[in-house]
Design a protein around this motif. Structure first.
Motif, short mmCIF file in Angstrom:
data_model
loop_
_atom_site.label_atom_id
_atom_site.label_comp_id
_atom_site.label_asym_id
_atom_site.label_seq_id
_atom_site.Cartn_x
_atom_site.Cartn_y
_atom_site.Cartn_z
N MET A 142 -4.07 8.82 -3.47
CA MET A 142 -4.86 9.83 -2.77
C MET A 142 -4.04 10.40 -1.62
O MET A 142 -3.42 9.64 -0.86
CB MET A 142 -6.17 9.20 -2.25
CG MET A 142 -7.06 10.12 -1.46
SD MET A 142 -8.59 9.31 -0.87
CE MET A 142 -9.52 9.25 -2.41
N ASN A 143 -4.01 11.72 -1.51
CA ASN A 143 -3.33 12.39 -0.41
C ASN A 143 -1.87 11.96 -0.27
O ASN A 143 -1.36 11.74 0.84
CB ASN A 143 -4.08 12.16 0.91
CG ASN A 143 -5.48 12.74 0.88
OD1 ASN A 143 -5.73 13.76 0.25
ND2 ASN A 143 -6.41 12.08 1.55
N GLY A 144 -1.20 11.81 -1.42
CA GLY A 144 0.22 11.53 -1.41
C GLY A 144 0.62 10.10 -1.16
O GLY A 144 1.82 9.80 -1.06
N LYS A 145 -0.34 9.18 -1.10
CA LYS A 145 -0.03 7.77 -0.88
C LYS A 145 -0.83 6.89 -1.84
O LYS A 145 -1.88 7.30 -2.36
CB LYS A 145 -0.34 7.35 0.56
CG LYS A 145 0.60 7.93 1.60
CD LYS A 145 0.30 7.34 2.97
CE LYS A 145 1.27 7.88 4.01
NZ LYS A 145 1.00 7.31 5.36
N GLU A 194 -1.48 0.60 2.67
CA GLU A 194 -0.89 1.82 2.13
C GLU A 194 0.57 1.61 1.77
O GLU A 194 1.26 0.77 2.35
CB GLU A 194 -0.97 2.96 3.16
CG GLU A 194 -2.35 3.43 3.49
CD GLU A 194 -2.34 4.56 4.53
OE1 GLU A 194 -1.24 4.88 5.03
OE2 GLU A 194 -3.41 5.11 4.82
N SER A 195 1.03 2.42 0.82
CA SER A 195 2.45 2.44 0.46
C SER A 195 2.78 3.82 -0.11
O SER A 195 1.91 4.48 -0.69
CB SER A 195 2.78 1.36 -0.57
OG SER A 195 4.12 1.46 -1.01
N GLU A 196 4.04 4.21 0.01
CA GLU A 196 4.48 5.48 -0.57
C GLU A 196 4.79 5.34 -2.05
O GLU A 196 4.88 6.34 -2.77
CB GLU A 196 5.72 6.00 0.16
CG GLU A 196 5.44 6.57 1.54
CD GLU A 196 5.12 5.49 2.55
OE1 GLU A 196 5.65 4.37 2.41
OE2 GLU A 196 4.33 5.76 3.48
N GLY A 205 5.63 -0.78 -3.76
CA GLY A 205 6.21 -1.01 -2.45
C GLY A 205 5.48 -2.12 -1.73
O GLY A 205 4.45 -2.62 -2.20
N LEU A 206 5.96 -2.52 -0.58
CA LEU A 206 5.19 -3.43 0.27
C LEU A 206 4.09 -2.62 0.92
O LEU A 206 4.35 -1.67 1.68
CB LEU A 206 6.07 -4.08 1.33
CG LEU A 206 5.33 -5.05 2.26
CD1 LEU A 206 4.76 -6.23 1.47
CD2 LEU A 206 6.24 -5.56 3.37
N PHE A 207 2.85 -2.94 0.61
CA PHE A 207 1.71 -2.23 1.17
C PHE A 207 1.47 -2.72 2.60
O PHE A 207 1.41 -3.93 2.85
CB PHE A 207 0.47 -2.45 0.31
CG PHE A 207 0.46 -1.61 -0.95
CD1 PHE A 207 -0.33 -0.47 -1.03
CD2 PHE A 207 1.25 -1.96 -2.04
CE1 PHE A 207 -0.35 0.30 -2.18
CE2 PHE A 207 1.24 -1.19 -3.20
CZ PHE A 207 0.44 -0.06 -3.27
N ARG A 208 1.33 -1.80 3.53
CA ARG A 208 1.13 -2.11 4.93
C ARG A 208 -0.35 -2.02 5.27
O ARG A 208 -1.01 -1.00 4.98
CB ARG A 208 1.92 -1.15 5.81
CG ARG A 208 3.43 -1.14 5.53
CD ARG A 208 4.13 -0.05 6.32
NE ARG A 208 3.60 1.27 6.01
CZ ARG A 208 4.01 2.00 4.97
NH1 ARG A 208 4.94 1.53 4.13
NH2 ARG A 208 3.50 3.19 4.74
N THR A 209 -0.87 -3.05 5.92
CA THR A 209 -2.27 -3.05 6.34
C THR A 209 -2.53 -1.91 7.31
O THR A 209 -1.76 -1.70 8.26
CB THR A 209 -2.63 -4.39 7.00
OG1 THR A 209 -2.43 -5.45 6.07
CG2 THR A 209 -4.09 -4.39 7.45
N GLU A 210 -3.61 -1.17 7.06
CA GLU A 210 -3.96 -0.04 7.90
C GLU A 210 -5.36 -0.25 8.47
O GLU A 210 -6.33 -0.38 7.74
CB GLU A 210 -3.93 1.26 7.09
CG GLU A 210 -2.57 1.65 6.56
CD GLU A 210 -1.62 2.09 7.67
OE1 GLU A 210 -2.10 2.62 8.68
OE2 GLU A 210 -0.40 1.90 7.51
N GLY A 211 -5.45 -0.30 9.80
CA GLY A 211 -6.74 -0.33 10.46
C GLY A 211 -7.45 -1.66 10.38
O GLY A 211 -6.91 -2.68 9.94
N ALA A 212 -8.71 -1.63 10.80
CA ALA A 212 -9.57 -2.82 10.78
C ALA A 212 -10.06 -3.08 9.36
O ALA A 212 -9.94 -2.22 8.48
CB ALA A 212 -10.75 -2.59 11.73
#
Length: 412
Positions: A88-91, A118-120, A124-131
Motif C-alpha cells: 500500500m502506498n509504495g511500501k 514496514e519495509s520497502e 526486507g527487515l520490517f521495521r516496527t512503526e508506531g504503537a
C-alpha cells in the motif's frame, strides 16, 4: 559421434524433459479439478501455474531464500509469530503477533499484541512503526483491504489484559514453559474451539481493528460478542463488499469431535459488509488450523493450512492424510476439497522443515506455521510468510524465541 554415445545423450535429454514435465505438470486430466485448480487441463495434460509443481500441480513451488532475508521480523531482542502483509502506498506493510516486554512464544497467552511494521521490499527487515495496533491480549491478525478502501485487521482477543498480568522478559525469550507463563495471566485465556452454530444463525462477530487512513492509522475497534472473537480468522474480501470469513471450530460429528487428539475444522461466516452483521453459513470439509485463504485469477478459491497427524479421528480419510501441511481448493468458496501433500518437493524447497538458501546452504527449523500468502496484481501467489521457531527452540525450557519469515513463490 558413435551411435551408442548419441543414443545415450538422447536418452539423457528425454529423461530431463520427462523430469521437468513431472515437476511442473504432465499428469493426465479431464478437468481442471484433476490439476487441483492449480493449473489448466490442456489437451488432456495438467499445465501448472507458476506457484504450483508436481505432475498434477498439487504442491507448492517455492524459491530459495536470499541469505540474510529469511528472518524478516521482528528486530533483535523481540519475538513474533506469523505475519500478514499488504502492499500500500509504495511500501509493504506487515501485521504480526509480537510479544510485549520482549517475551517469547510461550507468553502469547497474555503478552501477544498486534504490531504494524514496514519495509520497502517484501523480504526486507520490517521495521516496527508506531504503537501497537491492538494491545495485549490480541493474537492471530488477519489483514485485508475492504471494497470501500478500509484497512481491516481481524484478530482474536480484545486487547484487555492489564500490564500487571503480562510477563516481563528480555531478548525475546520467556524462560518459562507454557504453564509458567499461564500463571502470569492468573487464568488460561486460550478458549477451546467452539462448537459450530446452526446454518443461517446470526453470529456475534469477530474482533476487528480498522483504519480509514491507511496502515499507520489511527485505528478504531469493532469488538465481537466475546473476548475471543473468531478463532484463526481467514478473510476473503469481494469487490461487491461481501466478506467470507473462515474460522476454526471443533470438528463435526462425522470426524469424532472432542477425541483424545484435538480436532479442528473450519466453518464459513459471511457478511455483506466487513462491519457485519455476520451469519454462520456452514461447516466445510477442511480440517486443521492456521488457514490462509485467497481467490485466484480464475475466481477459484484456495487454502494453505496445517494439521495432523489425525490419530484420534474416526475418519478413514484423515487417518491416511499424509504430511502436516495441506492445500484445499474450491470453485465457489462453499464446497471444498482438502488434499494432504502441499509441502514443496525436494526440487523446490525440500519440505517445510527447512529453507534452502540461494548460496546452496539450508536453514533447518523446528516449527513453521501460521501461513500467509501475499498475492500479486495478477492474483497469483508471490510470497509465503510464516511463524518460525529455529533449531534452538525448546518450549519446555522457555527457550522460545520465534520470528516471521518470508519465502518467494516461483513466478516463471
Amino acid at each position: 559421434m558413435p551411435l551408442l554415445l548419441l543414443l545415450l545423450l538422447l536418452l539423457g535429454l528425454l529423461a530431463l524433459v520427462s523430469a521437468e514435465a513431472a515437476q511442473h505438470g504432465g499428469a493426465a486430466c479431464r478437468t481442471i479439478e484433476d490439476c487441483y485448480l492449480g493449473g489448466e487441463c490442456t489437451a488432456g495434460l495438467c499445465v501448472c501455474d507458476a506457484w504450483r509443481t508436481a505432475a498434477n500441480c498439487s504442491q507448492l513451488n517455492l524459491l530459495p531464500v536470499r541469505p540474510g532475508h529469511l528472518q524478516v521480523y521482528p528486530e533483535a531482542g523481540w519475538s513474533s509469530w506469523g505475519a500478514q502483509v499488504i502492499f500500500m502506498n509504495g511500501k509493504y506493510h506487515m501485521f504480526s503477533s509480537r510479544f510485549s516486554n520482549q517475551c517469547g512464544l510461550n507468553s502469547w497467552w497474555c503478552n501477544s499484541e498486534v504490531m504494524h511494521a514496514e519495509s520497502e521490499i517484501p523480504d526486507g527487515l520490517f521495521r516496527t512503526e508506531g504503537a501497537p495496533v491492538v494491545l495485549p491480549f490480541a493474537h492471530n491478525p488477519a489483514v485485508g483491504v475492504a471494497a470501500d478502501g478500509t484497512l481491516v485487521v481481524f484478530h482474536v482477543g480484545s486487547g484487555a489484559v492489564p500490564g500487571g498480568k503480562q510477563g516481563n522478559c528480555s531478548g525475546g525469550i520467556s524462560r518459562l514453559n507454557t504453564n509458567g507463563t499461564k500463571a502470569w495471566c492468573a487464568a488460561s485465556l486460550a478458549a477451546a474451539a467452539e462448537q459450530a452454530p446452526r446454518a443461517g444463525q446470526k453470529w456475534s462477530g469477530p474482533n476487528i481493528a480498522y483504519s480509514t487512513s491507511g496502515a499507520s492509522g489511527p485505528w478504531a475497534a469493532l469488538n465481537g460478542g466475546s473476548s475471543w472473537g473468531a478463532d484463526n480468522p481467514a478473510p476473503i474480501f469481494h469487490e461487491n463488499g461481501t466478506v467470507l470469513l473462515y474460522a476454526k471450530f471443533a470438528c463435526n460429528q462425522t470426524v469424532n469431535p472432542r477425541s483424545a487428539t484435538a480436532c479442528y475444522q473450519y466453518g464459513l461466516l459471511r457478511a455483506g459488509n466487513w462491519r457485519g452483521p455476520w451469519t454462520f453459513v456452514c461447516m466445510i470439509e477442511v480440517f486443521g488450523e492456521d488457514v490462509a485463504a485467497w481467490q485466484d485469477q480464475r475466481g477459484y478459491y484456495h487454502m494453505l493450512l496445517q494439521g495432523g497427524p489425525y490419530t484420534g479421528t474416526t475418519s478413514s480419510y484423515l487417518k491416511s492424510c499424509a504430511g502436516h501441511y495441506h492445500l484445499a481448493h474450491s470453485k465457489d468458496g462453499l464446497e471444498w476439497t482438502m488434499h494432504c501433500h502441499a509441502a514443496p518437493t525436494a526440487e523446490s524447497g525440500g519440505g517445510f522443515s527447512s529453507f534452502p538458501l540461494t548460496n546452496g546452504s539450508t536453514v533447518k527449523v523446528k516449527r513453521r506455521e501460521r501461513h500467509f500468502v501475499l498475492l500479486g496484481p495478477d492474483k497469483q501467489p508471490r510470497w509465503l510468510y510464516n511463524g518460525v521457531a529455529g533449531q534452538d527452540y525448546n518450549k519446555e525450557t522457555g527457550q522460545d524465541h520465534t520470528y516471521s519469515s518470508a519465502q518467494a513463490f516461483n513466478t516463471l
